[in-house]
Design an enzyme around this catalytic site. Sequence first.
Site, PDB file in Angstrom:
ATOM      1  N   LYS A  83       6.649  40.812  16.600  1.00  0.00           N
ATOM      2  CA  LYS A  83       6.666  39.797  17.485  1.00  0.00           C
ATOM      3  C   LYS A  83       6.182  39.445  18.649  1.00  0.00           C
ATOM      4  O   LYS A  83       5.216  38.384  18.741  1.00  0.00           O
ATOM      5  CB  LYS A  83       8.330  39.346  17.642  1.00  0.00           C
ATOM      6  CG  LYS A  83       8.623  37.992  17.967  1.00  0.00           C
ATOM      7  CD  LYS A  83       9.845  37.794  18.949  1.00  0.00           C
ATOM      8  CE  LYS A  83       9.381  38.298  20.353  1.00  0.00           C
ATOM      9  NZ  LYS A  83      10.668  38.154  21.453  1.00  0.00           N
ATOM     10  N   ASP A 126      10.694  34.787  16.129  1.00  0.00           N
ATOM     11  CA  ASP A 126      12.063  35.303  17.173  1.00  0.00           C
ATOM     12  C   ASP A 126      13.314  34.735  16.587  1.00  0.00           C
ATOM     13  O   ASP A 126      13.261  34.073  15.342  1.00  0.00           O
ATOM     14  CB  ASP A 126      11.728  34.978  18.396  1.00  0.00           C
ATOM     15  CG  ASP A 126      11.669  33.287  18.681  1.00  0.00           C
ATOM     16  OD1 ASP A 126      11.914  32.676  17.954  1.00  0.00           O
ATOM     17  OD2 ASP A 126      11.718  33.074  19.881  1.00  0.00           O
TER      18      ASP A 126
END
Length: 212
Positions: free
Chosen positions: A121, A139
């Site tokens: 991420k 996320d």
Amino acid sequence: MRKKERYDRIISTFEEIMPEPKTELHYDTPFHLLLAVILSAQCTDKRVNMVTPALFEAFPDPESLAAATEEEVFPYIKSVTFPNNKTRHLLKAARMLVEDFNSEMPQDIDNLMKLPGVGRKTANVMLAVVWGKAAMAVDTHVFRVCNRIGFTKDSPSPFATEKELVKNIPEDKLANAHHWLILHGRYVCTARNPKCSECVIADWCASYAGKT
């Protein structure tokens, strides 16, 4: 509604209301964005933005941070979540940048993910925000929103969600879509009590359709 129509309508709506979305993390250099994103794990951007000005001033580049100690760094970030672990991650990432990358920020996901404290991420955030590359950071907000609105269906993992989004969103819109979905999840499609009555994409949302 077919998947392609849902994607097309939602993306075009986001594009109309937020033509130039930006990260809410404050930064001045790619190195400082890296620090901010590492600090933002399980912490709010608002809290991170409160501590980073002093941190950035004290450590303007990888060399200055690499030469620091945990005792010197910790006071700057002690109010964020998991400050002990993040202190170690910041120091190790800075040292790897200096020793392995000649103090230059890698611009590919594999090398970014070698940096301590940097997962997929975080690496995708760097690629999308700094270089505008076709990268999709997933996320908790993005993961939740995509399952709710019907971009994905019972996605088993953030990586599975990422692959689905990359497959269905035009490459030139991926970097912006990363911001659109995060901001939508943060302020409208919240984890508890989503604001469906205020939602500009409710007409094409799979979850909202099931409520009406």
